[in-house]
Design an enzyme around this catalytic site. Structure first.
Site: not given
Lengths: 336, 336, 336, 336
Positions: A141-143
């Site tokens: 995921g990005c985070y």
């Protein structure tokens, strides 16, 4: 030439994959599918891609990227892998090792839990060798990408209280995907700033799983996501309490990432801004210790659609197929 | 490999040249100079370019791009050209054929008026053959690129009253350059829209000169520039009154630009948006005739820093050196 | 104290009415209704209004504002008016005098065409006296307000070719209303600029009707709306060809609006920006004649939610009830 | 009627004071001075204020607001106070009790250190009674307002480890003031997010001083300011480690602020957004305890120009002159 298929080519990660692969010298996108916009050409949705034409089917390809909502990749992965096709899922189906954890956060049964053991979490800075040999990659995921890369040197080295980590993260609006939602409209989201999901966000277990993998201590993270009025970019501001003194943090970070092509440790006292990585696969990190106290502050920025999604997926593809890791990913950031 | 120098590498057009040339397979930036920020590395000003290193001097190069304020290129062009170095000026020194006109608008004497006759206005869609043979190219302004390309088919074909053309143009803030000015700050320029220089803008004579070159009729243009809260992009909305009836405007535009690699005539009833060309060298155009009346409305969009500046300059370099015109300019737009 | 009801209090014009009436010394909002969000308090949708509490019903009120989609007001107007309640519709039900024209543009039959004759178009600068005596006011659209006020002096005085007017108008995103639509999301609408509905927009007949009312010449308007990345504001750039010479345009505008409390004619050579009227009921206008040619350029700015909707509605309420026209509308613009 | 003077009426806090006082029923701005733009009318700089006219001098007034850079108020305060004029300084001259601390952070000698003892820090929620009797009020900084209000209940009650507080704060660009600086331009600051001054920010000693005043424990705060692409607004995300268990945090906050007219404690699980207080004097606060762990997360939002500057200054004026505290400050937020 790697034959590529993209399932879900009409969301933001899909169109970003198309953009990046268009400039990749060793890969060719043969197939793009999209259930949502069936019968509509990619260019009709994305005038930026006028001129692109695609044909073919998934089974003919060497690798399939799933740029789809959670739950799609796991329904097709078994058959593809059995046919010798590599799978890179940009959604969450293959990120969490624990199927029960997946089901708790994503509210659906896992369709192929038996594949979780052999799938690899696609953060090359942590799992490079495993990715090279994988058949299924769960793209982070990005985070979690920005946050794990920022905490990694501290936690690996056992320098901080890993049970009280704080990740205050700010994301551009494209992180929410390409969807019509009132809270994402310009009138509501611009000239505004807010936290969301403070009580719990789906990326939380992924962050904890990753950090647990590099330490023997208990790991707890308070993760506060915020929505900020920009299109792309994640800025993670990370806080950890030092449990050892006398460490040269700058050197620790520089050495940890010395051979990482996509992690740039900034000079001391730097404040990386998100635009300095816009449209590129780079993560820039700065490490601070304000007032020489015992709290370390790490600033970590990525483009959520590139290092936080499509770019990292291409980086993983390069690893899967034995190419130089930076192939097709060297275009400089777009600034201003 | 073309050896390239950039004078003024620290403004927005300079850094955009660096970005584009970084991906150009036949050109290499050898030298970057900047008076303003002497002694400061490019990467210190533009973290997006961390890692770039340059050395060399102008005379060793095959081509010098001037990404400088008006007046710099003309002071050095004579000597460079005499030494066999090609010059591409992204400022206005070599745009206007009439030195007096230059002096009226730019408030400085022209330092090498005798070179104006041999310099070529670098709009390939109008002057491709002349550019191929040129030694000095005056790279067009951003507004004039969008506006001339939009009006060109109508004026060439003599279909409209060229003495009453209206160009209502909207520019992103980067069009004003990289400078600290109160009116350009986020607090003043965001969530705001305004016209400026309605009484007269420096790009006006350039637009008129270009259109006069393709018609025998008198040319008058009312040109209204506006500032809009976006970083990149120009949207020109053009109005002209038809003097002939029964013309298939869509076909006229499609045929005029059929072989232009960087002009995309959109399908009927389209509304190109600026982001569909963000970070790319494309100009997208749509032509409308509302209520089947006698006023044609043309919509023309470019990225002011690419087709409106650095990208067009690279396109001109490709022409000057006999390369395929699209070399190094094929990366898709960055969207979202 | 005027007892006020608002039907549709949860769209942007509804919440803006609430904001303005909260500061009105002679009016009190008794009732707010909303079908869409039944059972939900206003404050839950708009935390900016936490603390507001309302009760009552429409028939108890002196005036009902309809801040609803088209078609709602006309279904209830007959009964309300019969009961002595004044109606101010912020949608289009009572703007067009010709029911057929309404039906062509809004794709629904008109429910009370017989009331159109007595309803008044609520642009005080044109119909002040009629509004004072009206029972139903059709509050103007946002674009038509900015455009008619800008053209009015020229067309009234018969100075321009009214059959070739051009209105190039730019609107903030809130003009599209409070709705979840992909094209209105931050990721799609920010850092972007585009025209839309060039072939025909619903505000077109309203503009033409208004200008026809003040001249004996045929009226044609080419109206090009654009979406610009800001929340509030309309900037209309208007073009007309002079048919008479020797007119002092500045003086014409100043005299025409000398006694208008909400129209501010700017000094010569001005460029009003939209933020100079943000959150206020003012329309600022500047008039230009570039290069002393025969084309007049008028710049007209309003806040689309205030003078273009809720503020003008309150202005109309003041007229309906014999109050000073500026009551409750004197708060300065919010800038920055 | 309170006679008001504003020194420095042309910065953002000055113009915001003008806007707020324009609607204040008991105060009248008699004098506006500005050294920077001498001889220029306010309306020329701020078309939003066209029509305002002012005259008079400081000594005739009952209260002088200094909306000036640091160092101006302290040069004039002694004389004004001696003449019976109240002083409210919106800069930092009277915020810090310790002149040495002032001098360390603001790099200038303090001109009237003897007045620091009698001046009062103008945060009414902490010092209401002292403000009522003060002659000089040091109006708090924007960050310190949001951060202190957010931490206050926890620190007063002795529930957290006050020596390890973390304040991760995000500010709109207007917080930097009205000045031409490259990093504040739209092209640099929009579509971007970054931290700044992580090593130390001038608001740090002010926050520490305030919190030290309400506890006997040592206070340390890691304060990380960030710049976010919006005009107005501060969002402080605060982290503290609980040292006591079993406390009802929601109730603690509700009770602490039950009688505060400008602090709104949101319902459990809320995420206040900055636009919900835009242009208003309200601070909205939500308190969370993620995963029922020992870290409290407090979200605190204000408009930096209102509760963070001009609005709080008017609130202080109301206290100084015995008016109801909310006088002139009841206009609802402007949303959208």
């Amino acid at each position: 030439m790697i034959k590529v298929a993209i399932v879900g080519g009409t969301g933001y990660t899909g169109v970003e994959l198309l953009r990046l692969l268009e400039g990749h010298p060793q890969a060719e996108v043969r197939t793009i599918t999209s259930r949502k916009e069936a019968g509509m050409g990619v260019a009709e949705m994305f005038p930026s891609l006028r001129g692109l034409k695609r044909f073919g089917n998934l089974a003919d390809c060497n690798v399939v990227f799933f740029a789809t909502p959670h739950g799609v990749a796991m329904a097709q992965a078994r058959e593809l892998v059995a046919g010798g096709v590599k799978v890179i899922d940009l959604a969450a189906d293959f990120r969490l090792k624990d199927a029960a954890e997946f089901e708790r956060w994503y509210k659906m049964p896992h369709a192929c839990a038996e594949l979780l053991a052999q799938s690899v979490y696609g953060l090359p800075e942590m799992h490079r060798e495993a990715i090279r040999k994988a058949r299924i990659v769960g793209n982070p995921g990005c985070y979690p990408t920005a946050i794990q890369l920022g905490f990694l040197p501290l936690v690996e080295a056992g320098l901080v209280d890993a049970s009280h980590l704080i990740a205050d993260a700010k994301s551009g609006v494209s992180g929410a995907g390409r969807k019509a939602e009132l809270g994402l409209t310009f009138s509501e989201a611009s000239d505004n700033f807010k936290a969301y999901n403070v009580a719990g966000h789906r990326h939380h277990p992924e962050i904890v799983q990753g950090l647990k993998g590099v330490t023997h201590e208990p790991v707890n993270v308070v993760f506060t996501p915020h929505l900020t009025p920009m299109i792309r970019g994640i800025h993670a501001t990370l806080y950890a309490r030092l449990t050892k003194s006398g460490v040269d943090l700058q050197r620790l970070y520089e050495e940890r990432f010395a051979h990482e092509p996509f992690v740039d440790v900034m000079p001391p006292a730097s404040h990386p801004d998100t635009r300095s990585v816009r449209a590129s696969n780079v993560c820039r990190i700065a490490v601070h210790r304000p007032h020489d106290g015992d709290i370390v502050v790490v600033l970590s920025v990525i483009d959520n659609l590139v290092k936080g999604a499509a770019g990292q997926a291409v980086q993983n593809m390069n690893l899967l197929f034995g190419l130089p890791e930076t192939t097709g990913l060297t275009a400089p950031p777009v600034l201003p």
